[in-house]
Design a protein around this motif. Structure first.
Motif, PDB file in Angstrom:
ATOM      1  N   ARG A  75       0.773  -1.308  -0.102  1.00  0.00           N
ATOM      2  CA  ARG A  75       0.146  -0.166  -0.090  1.00  0.00           C
ATOM      3  C   ARG A  75       0.873   1.269  -0.128  1.00  0.00           C
ATOM      4  N   VAL A  76       0.601   2.220  -0.711  1.00  0.00           N
ATOM      5  CA  VAL A  76       1.466   3.349  -0.937  1.00  0.00           C
ATOM      6  C   VAL A  76       0.418   4.613  -0.292  1.00  0.00           C
ATOM      7  N   HIS A 128      -1.416   1.104  -4.760  1.00  0.00           N
ATOM      8  CA  HIS A 128      -0.691   0.115  -4.428  1.00  0.00           C
ATOM      9  C   HIS A 128       0.650  -0.058  -5.303  1.00  0.00           C
ATOM     10  N   VAL A 129       1.629  -0.625  -4.931  1.00  0.00           N
ATOM     11  CA  VAL A 129       2.801  -0.824  -5.908  1.00  0.00           C
ATOM     12  C   VAL A 129       2.316  -2.038  -6.790  1.00  0.00           C
ATOM     13  N   ASP A 130       2.660  -1.912  -8.192  1.00  0.00           N
ATOM     14  CA  ASP A 130       2.215  -2.713  -9.216  1.00  0.00           C
ATOM     15  C   ASP A 130       3.231  -2.978 -10.094  1.00  0.00           C
ATOM     16  N   ILE A 160       2.870   2.776  -9.516  1.00  0.00           N
ATOM     17  CA  ILE A 160       1.721   2.986  -8.544  1.00  0.00           C
ATOM     18  C   ILE A 160       0.197   2.742  -9.302  1.00  0.00           C
ATOM     19  N   ASN A 161      -0.507   1.765  -8.909  1.00  0.00           N
ATOM     20  CA  ASN A 161      -1.653   1.454  -9.221  1.00  0.00           C
ATOM     21  C   ASN A 161      -2.495   2.284  -8.621  1.00  0.00           C
ATOM     22  N   THR A 162      -3.351   3.497  -8.867  1.00  0.00           N
ATOM     23  CA  THR A 162      -4.265   4.217  -8.245  1.00  0.00           C
ATOM     24  C   THR A 162      -5.637   3.715  -8.253  1.00  0.00           C
ATOM     25  N   ASP A 202      -2.358   4.681 -13.841  1.00  0.00           N
ATOM     26  CA  ASP A 202      -0.897   4.160 -13.141  1.00  0.00           C
ATOM     27  C   ASP A 202      -0.024   5.360 -13.127  1.00  0.00           C
TER      28      ASP A 202
END
Length: 269
Positions: free
Chosen positions: A161-162, A171-173, A189-191, A199
């Protein structure tokens, strides 16, 4: 060039005299954000054994053929020190790997991969006979220190989680790596957890903190700044113009502008 590290998973790894397996995962240094080892699954050749391959042995990736050439023989890889890749890689494991292959240690000196390769440290020597005087001295220096190598598996970071300065953003993707220096330039980062948006890329130097226990990444950016950043298109690796726009947007100095860049993250010649 810059590529999402996920693209490298499954690449065939080709020794000087034949294939040895395929890329399964990576270990990176969480201080320098450099890939230190590739985890190669050698099944069915070595019946499921996984081995570590340093980027120091890798030639230019063939992205169209999904192939990674390495300057090691199959016999050298076969006889390399065993390591349990399901557990953290200790400094002693690193010493064993680097000593066996005759590579210089990257820690304890300036630069992501040290300043240069000392004379005598050659690709594919293997065993005690391949130890240069430099490697022998470094091995003795670190034998009893038990240094934490700060190595993390790339797989383990996915889905962290970011948190921005004022709330969650996603989250980091993915991780974007430079295939010449093997330095990680960006986290993808997938928002979609936040606003169903695009992204975005976040550079490691913009990270305030990582909690490896809680699985979170905290960055020194506001949510609005992240939302308005240039979107990342997974179908096209970021080029220098995209990077310039990204750094200008966040009012940061681009890493490529530093006069120290070549010493900081270039691979040894």
């Amino acid at each position: 060039m810059l590529h999402d590290i996920n693209e490298l998973r499954g690449f065939s790894v080709e020794a000087t005299d034949g294939p040895i397996g395929h890329v399964r995962d990576f270990y990176f240094d969480d201080r320098e954000w450099a890939i230190r080892f590739l985890v190669v699954d050698t099944d069915p050749w070595l019946k499921g054994r996984r081995v570590l391959v340093s980027p120091l042995s890798i030639g230019n990736p063939d992205w169209s053929a999904r192939r990674l050439p390495i300057s090691l023989s199959r016999a050298l890889v076969r006889d390399s020190p065993d390591v349990d890749t399901s557990k953290p890689v200790s400094r002693q494991h690193e010493i064993e790997q680097y000593t066996y292959y005759g590579f210089p240690f990257y820690w304890g000196g300036p630069g992501v991969w040290r300043d240069s390769r000392p004379e005598g440290a050659l690709h594919g020597i293997g065993g005690a006979a391949g130890e240069s005087a430099f490697v022998q001295a470094q091995r003795e220096m670190h034998r009893e220190r038990g240094d934490d190598p700060h190595l993390r598996a790339c797989d383990a970071v996915m889905n962290y989680r970011v948190h921005a300065a004022d709330g969650d953003i996603g989250h980091v993707d993915g991780l974007i790596v430079d295939d010449q220096s093997w330095v990680i330039r960006y986290l993808v980062i997938n928002t979609s957890d936040w606003w169903l948006g695009h992204d975005v890329l976040v550079a490691p130097q913009w990270i305030d903190d990582i909690s490896w226990l809680e699985g979170t990444v905290s960055i020194a950016l506001a949510r609005r700044a992240v939302k308005d950043a240039p979107p990342y298109d997974r179908a096209a690796p970021p080029d220098r113009e995209h990077e310039r726009r990204l750094y200008r947007h966040h009012e940061r100095r681009g890493y490529w502008r530093s006069s120290e860049r070549s010493a900081a993250d270039s691979m040894p010649a």
